[in-house]
Design a protein around this motif. Structure first.
Motif, short mmCIF file in Angstrom:
data_model
loop_
_atom_site.label_atom_id
_atom_site.label_comp_id
_atom_site.label_asym_id
_atom_site.label_seq_id
_atom_site.Cartn_x
_atom_site.Cartn_y
_atom_site.Cartn_z
N GLU A 65 0.84 -1.19 0.00
CA GLU A 65 0.00 0.00 0.00
C GLU A 65 0.88 1.24 0.00
O GLU A 65 2.07 1.18 0.28
N ALA A 66 0.25 2.37 -0.31
CA ALA A 66 0.91 3.67 -0.20
C ALA A 66 -0.16 4.70 0.08
O ALA A 66 -1.35 4.48 -0.20
N HIS A 67 0.27 5.81 0.63
CA HIS A 67 -0.63 6.92 0.94
C HIS A 67 -0.20 8.14 0.12
O HIS A 67 0.98 8.29 -0.20
N ARG A 68 -1.15 8.97 -0.22
CA ARG A 68 -0.85 10.19 -0.98
C ARG A 68 -0.64 11.38 -0.05
O ARG A 68 0.24 12.20 -0.28
N ASP A 69 -1.45 11.46 1.01
CA ASP A 69 -1.45 12.66 1.85
C ASP A 69 -0.84 12.48 3.23
O ASP A 69 -0.63 13.47 3.92
N HIS A 70 -0.59 11.26 3.66
CA HIS A 70 -0.13 11.04 5.03
C HIS A 70 1.17 10.25 5.09
O HIS A 70 1.41 9.35 4.29
N THR A 71 1.95 10.60 6.09
CA THR A 71 3.10 9.81 6.50
C THR A 71 2.64 8.93 7.63
O THR A 71 1.87 9.36 8.49
N ASP A 72 3.10 7.68 7.65
CA ASP A 72 2.82 6.74 8.75
C ASP A 72 4.07 6.58 9.60
O ASP A 72 5.15 6.35 9.07
N ILE A 73 3.90 6.65 10.89
CA ILE A 73 4.90 6.15 11.83
C ILE A 73 4.27 4.91 12.44
O ILE A 73 3.28 5.01 13.15
N GLN A 74 4.79 3.74 12.13
CA GLN A 74 4.23 2.48 12.61
C GLN A 74 5.15 1.92 13.68
O GLN A 74 6.27 1.49 13.38
N ILE A 85 8.76 -3.70 2.08
CA ILE A 85 9.20 -2.34 1.80
C ILE A 85 9.69 -2.29 0.35
O ILE A 85 10.38 -3.20 -0.10
N ALA A 86 9.33 -1.23 -0.34
CA ALA A 86 9.81 -1.05 -1.72
C ALA A 86 9.89 0.44 -2.02
O ALA A 86 9.09 1.23 -1.50
N PRO A 87 10.84 0.83 -2.86
CA PRO A 87 10.92 2.23 -3.25
C PRO A 87 9.71 2.59 -4.11
O PRO A 87 9.13 1.73 -4.77
N PRO A 88 9.34 3.87 -4.12
CA PRO A 88 8.24 4.28 -4.99
C PRO A 88 8.55 3.92 -6.44
O PRO A 88 9.70 4.01 -6.89
N ASP A 89 7.53 3.48 -7.15
CA ASP A 89 7.69 3.08 -8.55
C ASP A 89 6.55 3.71 -9.34
O ASP A 89 5.42 3.21 -9.32
N PRO A 90 6.82 4.83 -10.02
CA PRO A 90 5.75 5.51 -10.76
C PRO A 90 5.08 4.64 -11.82
O PRO A 90 3.94 4.89 -12.20
N ALA A 91 5.77 3.61 -12.30
CA ALA A 91 5.18 2.73 -13.31
C ALA A 91 4.21 1.72 -12.71
O ALA A 91 3.42 1.12 -13.44
N GLY A 129 3.78 8.05 -0.71
CA GLY A 129 4.31 7.37 -1.88
C GLY A 129 5.17 6.16 -1.58
O GLY A 129 5.40 5.34 -2.47
N ASP A 130 5.69 6.03 -0.35
CA ASP A 130 6.49 4.87 0.01
C ASP A 130 5.61 3.62 0.00
O ASP A 130 4.60 3.56 0.70
N LEU A 131 6.02 2.62 -0.75
CA LEU A 131 5.28 1.36 -0.77
C LEU A 131 5.65 0.56 0.48
O LEU A 131 6.83 0.40 0.81
N HIS A 132 4.63 0.09 1.18
CA HIS A 132 4.85 -0.74 2.36
C HIS A 132 3.73 -1.76 2.48
O HIS A 132 2.61 -1.52 2.06
N ARG A 133 4.08 -2.92 3.04
CA ARG A 133 3.15 -4.02 3.21
C ARG A 133 3.14 -4.36 4.70
O ARG A 133 3.99 -5.12 5.18
N PRO A 134 2.20 -3.82 5.48
CA PRO A 134 2.15 -4.12 6.92
C PRO A 134 1.43 -5.43 7.19
O PRO A 134 0.84 -6.05 6.30
N CYS A 135 1.49 -5.85 8.43
CA CYS A 135 0.71 -6.98 8.95
C CYS A 135 1.11 -8.33 8.39
O CYS A 135 0.31 -9.25 8.33
N VAL A 136 2.36 -8.47 7.98
CA VAL A 136 2.83 -9.75 7.47
C VAL A 136 3.36 -10.57 8.65
O VAL A 136 4.05 -10.04 9.53
N ALA A 137 3.05 -11.84 8.66
CA ALA A 137 3.51 -12.74 9.72
C ALA A 137 5.00 -13.04 9.54
O ALA A 137 5.45 -13.32 8.44
#
Length: 158
Positions: A65-74, A85-91, A129-137
């Motif tokens: 997932e990614a957010h447009r307007d918010h930064t997450d501190i998890q 975790i993955a770098p933003p990828d406009p494609a 814009g940072d791609l992140h995948r939370p809640c993974v076991a």
């Protein structure tokens, strides 16, 4: 993206935006263990806290997932949570986009995704814009309690 823990983040505070420092200080002032799951206001407009109790899932059952307007501190409070975790990828095009309703879009698996496990007291900061995948076991599915601070991009001058 930024990774640290509550016991040592101040050593690198100079590289963090002032709003992130204020949010981390707000976390330190609260008894997070005493808060019930839910949404809580923080010290300024555009910044709020979510206390969440989740059960981690197999990687295949989660989505980046990614957010447009918010930064997450998890911040992990209990349990062990794996994050993709993955770098933003406009494609990379979203498979489900809900920016207007919930400021979130879900994506297919990015080509260059890697994983990090966070234990209690450790946190990750994901900027818009940072791609992140939370809640993974990290192994078997398990309960995790965490605090998520949301900061609106205007607090960061974005």
């Amino acid at each position: 993206m930024f990774l640290s823990d509550l016991s040592s983040w101040r050593k690198r505070a100079a590289v963090l935006p002032a709003a992130i420092v204020r949010a981390l200080e707000a976390l330190e002032r609260r008894d997070l263990d005493a808060l019930e799951p839910g949404r809580y206001p923080l010290d300024e407009e555009g910044m709020f806290l979510l206390i969440q109790q989740v059960t981690t899932q197999a990687e295949a059952a989660t989505r980046p997932e990614a957010h447009r307007d918010h930064t997450d501190i998890q911040l992990v409070l209990s349990g062990l949570e794996r994050f993709g975790i993955a770098p933003p990828d406009p494609a990379l095009q979203p498979v489900q986009e809900m920016f207007e309703v919930r400021d979130i879009a879900f994506y297919p698996t990015p080509r260059h995704e890697w994983f990090v496990d966070l234990a209690p007291g450790q946190f990750a900061i994901f900027y818009p814009g940072d791609l992140h995948r939370p809640c993974v076991a990290a192994g078997e599915a398990a309960p995790v309690r965490k605090a998520v601070v949301k900061l609106h991009r205007r607090l960061l001058g974005l």
